[in-house]
Enzyme design. Sequence first.
Site, mmCIF file in Angstrom:
data_model
loop_
_atom_site.group_PDB
_atom_site.id
_atom_site.type_symbol
_atom_site.label_atom_id
_atom_site.label_comp_id
_atom_site.label_asym_id
_atom_site.label_seq_id
_atom_site.Cartn_x
_atom_site.Cartn_y
_atom_site.Cartn_z
ATOM 1 N N LYS A 112 1.220 -1.040 -0.256
ATOM 2 C CA LYS A 112 0.310 -0.137 0.077
ATOM 3 C C LYS A 112 0.999 1.022 0.150
ATOM 4 O O LYS A 112 0.323 2.386 -0.347
ATOM 5 C CB LYS A 112 -0.615 0.324 1.143
ATOM 6 C CG LYS A 112 -1.629 -0.718 1.095
ATOM 7 C CD LYS A 112 -3.214 -0.977 2.640
ATOM 8 C CE LYS A 112 -4.270 -2.133 2.250
ATOM 9 N NZ LYS A 112 -5.106 -2.116 3.299
ATOM 10 N N LYS A 197 -6.243 -10.274 -5.867
ATOM 11 C CA LYS A 197 -7.088 -11.064 -4.844
ATOM 12 C C LYS A 197 -8.507 -10.220 -5.556
ATOM 13 O O LYS A 197 -8.228 -8.941 -5.830
ATOM 14 C CB LYS A 197 -7.479 -10.582 -3.540
ATOM 15 C CG LYS A 197 -7.172 -9.531 -2.854
ATOM 16 C CD LYS A 197 -7.365 -9.759 -1.133
ATOM 17 C CE LYS A 197 -7.169 -8.186 -0.336
ATOM 18 N NZ LYS A 197 -7.382 -8.302 0.760
ATOM 19 N N LYS A 200 -12.265 -5.022 -2.782
ATOM 20 C CA LYS A 200 -13.182 -3.372 -2.253
ATOM 21 C C LYS A 200 -12.716 -2.811 -2.825
ATOM 22 O O LYS A 200 -13.744 -1.957 -3.354
ATOM 23 C CB LYS A 200 -14.081 -4.036 -1.271
ATOM 24 C CG LYS A 200 -13.295 -4.013 0.341
ATOM 25 C CD LYS A 200 -14.582 -3.713 1.316
ATOM 26 C CE LYS A 200 -13.030 -3.692 2.804
ATOM 27 N NZ LYS A 200 -12.371 -5.131 2.841
#
Length: 331
Positions: A112, A197, A200
């Site tokens: 991130k 993956k 969301k």
Amino acid sequence: MTRVFSGVKPTGHLTLGNYLGAIRRWVDVDQRQSDALFCVVDLHALTVDHDPARVRRLSRQAATLLLAAGLDPELCTVFVQSHVDEHARLSYVMECVANDGEMRRMVQYKEKAARERERGGSVRLSLLTYPVLMAADILAYGTDEVPVGDDQTQHVELTRDLAVRFNQRYGHTFVVPRATRPGVAARVMNLQEPASKMGKSDDSGPGIVYLLDEPDVVRKKVMRAVTDSGAEVVYDREARPGVANLLEILAACGGGNPEDLSGVYESYGTLKKDTAEAVVELLRPVQERHKELCADPAYVEGVLRDGAEKAREMAKPMVDSAYRAIGLLPA
């Protein structure tokens, strides 16, 4: 009873991956066999640049979807993290037990932070330390088991390390939790990028099936899923990740085995069609119940208010004990 804690972060709309990888197990297993707490971890959504109104909206939506999926306030505790002060209270204490090196080794922080730097943004300190807040979330309740996907296992291992370290230094205070994972579809992959993956927070909308997607949207996304070279339907996670992902989703929807299912299909088209219909039927009752709950916001608010009160009663004695153990004067 075994105590279970898990949460969902309101950084995006909940996905099929969230449902198959975590929420369905919470509904079918954990709330029925355990003393279970499920939390919308809204404080974790503040670790990156965000729109405050969107965080509030997604927090409410996530809580509503958890109830729509089948979490029963009579069987488990459903609440919002920021409504229980003990999470933040314990987080700082655990920061005083953690060290800089183990924070920077967290895979999610590395990924991130790299993405944030690529966009030209600054990396918030909270992004580095949020695994400690996650540890506090878990340890505050004397949690025995944490049902997580593969990508969160490292954070549970950190939680275990911090609990052991605290207990050794300041006296036995915390239960040392363990991670548990479902056997099939623990990590549903992006339909367009099967090496990643189905997250969301991802920007790749065509590869993500959201729990509130209309049936025709679900069908279109699944039918356009990336497959692999070759025409034979084979379950091979490494060599054929696209097909393997579809087989795992289909197996998870119907309770089958992806390897066994691979022998049933002779073409990708038929596999995609059956997978799409299985997903549509899986999501139908969740969407119907979500619509009902949206028409009764007072009910959802009441569940969250009662859940926070119950969670606070459970967490406060543990956090107070940790404060005394580490050397802080009682108020």
